[in-house]
Design an enzyme around this catalytic site. Sequence first.
Site, PDB file in Angstrom:
ATOM      1  N   HIS A  58      21.949  41.300  49.991  1.00  0.00           N
ATOM      2  CA  HIS A  58      22.389  42.614  49.515  1.00  0.00           C
ATOM      3  C   HIS A  58      23.909  42.745  49.664  1.00  0.00           C
ATOM      4  CE1 HIS A  58      22.182  47.197  49.591  1.00  0.00           C
ATOM      5  NE2 HIS A  58      23.334  46.956  50.191  1.00  0.00           N
ATOM      6  N   GLU A  59      24.393  42.388  50.859  1.00  0.00           N
ATOM      7  CA  GLU A  59      25.832  42.513  51.114  1.00  0.00           C
ATOM      8  C   GLU A  59      26.631  41.578  50.226  1.00  0.00           C
ATOM      9  OE1 GLU A  59      27.442  44.849  52.656  1.00  0.00           O
ATOM     10  OE2 GLU A  59      25.419  45.644  52.845  1.00  0.00           O
ATOM     11  N   HIS A  62      27.377  43.047  46.919  1.00  0.00           N
ATOM     12  CA  HIS A  62      28.613  43.846  46.899  1.00  0.00           C
ATOM     13  C   HIS A  62      29.842  42.945  46.867  1.00  0.00           C
ATOM     14  CE1 HIS A  62      26.594  47.578  47.823  1.00  0.00           C
ATOM     15  NE2 HIS A  62      26.162  47.185  48.998  1.00  0.00           N
ATOM     16  N   ASP A 160      25.319  53.107  50.184  1.00  0.00           N
ATOM     17  CA  ASP A 160      25.795  52.809  48.829  1.00  0.00           C
ATOM     18  C   ASP A 160      25.658  54.027  47.924  1.00  0.00           C
ATOM     19  OD1 ASP A 160      26.311  50.186  49.605  1.00  0.00           O
ATOM     20  OD2 ASP A 160      24.223  49.626  49.240  1.00  0.00           O
TER      21      ASP A 160
HETATM   22 ZN   LIG Z   1      24.991  48.126  50.356  1.00  0.00          ZN
END
Ligand SMILES: [Zn+2]
Length: 363
Positions: A58-59, A62, A160
């Site tokens: 997930h990170e 980004h 987020d």
């Molecule tokens: Zn996030």
Amino acid sequence: MRWSLTLGSFKGTAVRIHITFLLLLAWIGFSAYRSGGAPAARDSVIFITLIFACVVLHEFGHILMARRFGIFSTEVTLLPIGGVANLDHMPEKPYQELLVALAGPAVNVVIAAALFIALGAFQPETLAQLDDPHLNVLARLAAANLFLALFNMIPAFPMDGGRVLRAALAMWLPRGKATRIAAFIGQGFAFALGFLGLFGNPILVFIAIFVYIAASGEAQMTVASEAARGLSVADAMETRIAAIAWGADLGEAVETLLATSQDQFPVVAADGRFMGLLDRSDIIEALKADDRSAPIAPHVQRDAPTVSAAAPLDETIEKFAGASAMGVLDADGVLVGLLTRQSIGEIMLIANLRPDWRLGRRG
Ligand SMILES: [Zn+2]
């Protein structure tokens, strides 16, 4: 971020884990051990490790999206609510911030979709039984990814969703105003979540408290650093201040106290060098112990924090945290002003009310 351990790094980004994330893992492992013994604890730890891997992905969603806009990230820290990547600067354009914020939850949606397809069934109801070890681990992992995506889309900083909301608002509004509105909505959501948590299970209470604290702190910090961006310490400092001479006696210090409405007094040597700080309370303490002819020097806070007049204000505010005032020095260590909570508050107020006024001397 403090209280974090480094696990390793990928493409120049260090992966760090916050101690609270480990506490969450320990709590889940312990709960499983109590209900199902060692095999349940082992399965839970494997399951949590898989979720952990999904949070890392997930990170990197980004991080890799941000890289498309020339933004690099030196570290990513994993927290119970997800992860925080320290992007070296925020995207300039709202659509870039929107894409960077969405890229993380999108990774979890893709993982969940892939797992549901592999399983041949869409079972979002597994969300309610994530801790049931009798269920298929992949079904639970798919549900966990759905949870990660939904949870991160809560419109509260630092989630987020908070950034998505701010970016969406910033497409129509000035950035500062968009941040304030997003922060306000985020705090409302955090409060509602905290309230719901009271009637939910312990893990929801745990998450709610964490979100509430993080959301209000982040909201304030975001608003403050938004307003402070581009400003220097010199823009915010007080310059019309009474200083006390290093060689002064208590009588002179009291006269200065009475003649001004200041709460903090810089103490300077004959050549203008900053020697330390006297608080109102230091002078009052000295009054109890000494006569008027006694030197004030022993009461001076010699370790008082200082900052360069040219330093960026947003970074200085983070360091200011527990201080009552900071001596502002030029390159020769000569006192040129005083940074106080009040002087920071005033420039923030002006910068927030009139973002169109170009207060900054930098960039
Ligand atoms: Zn996030």
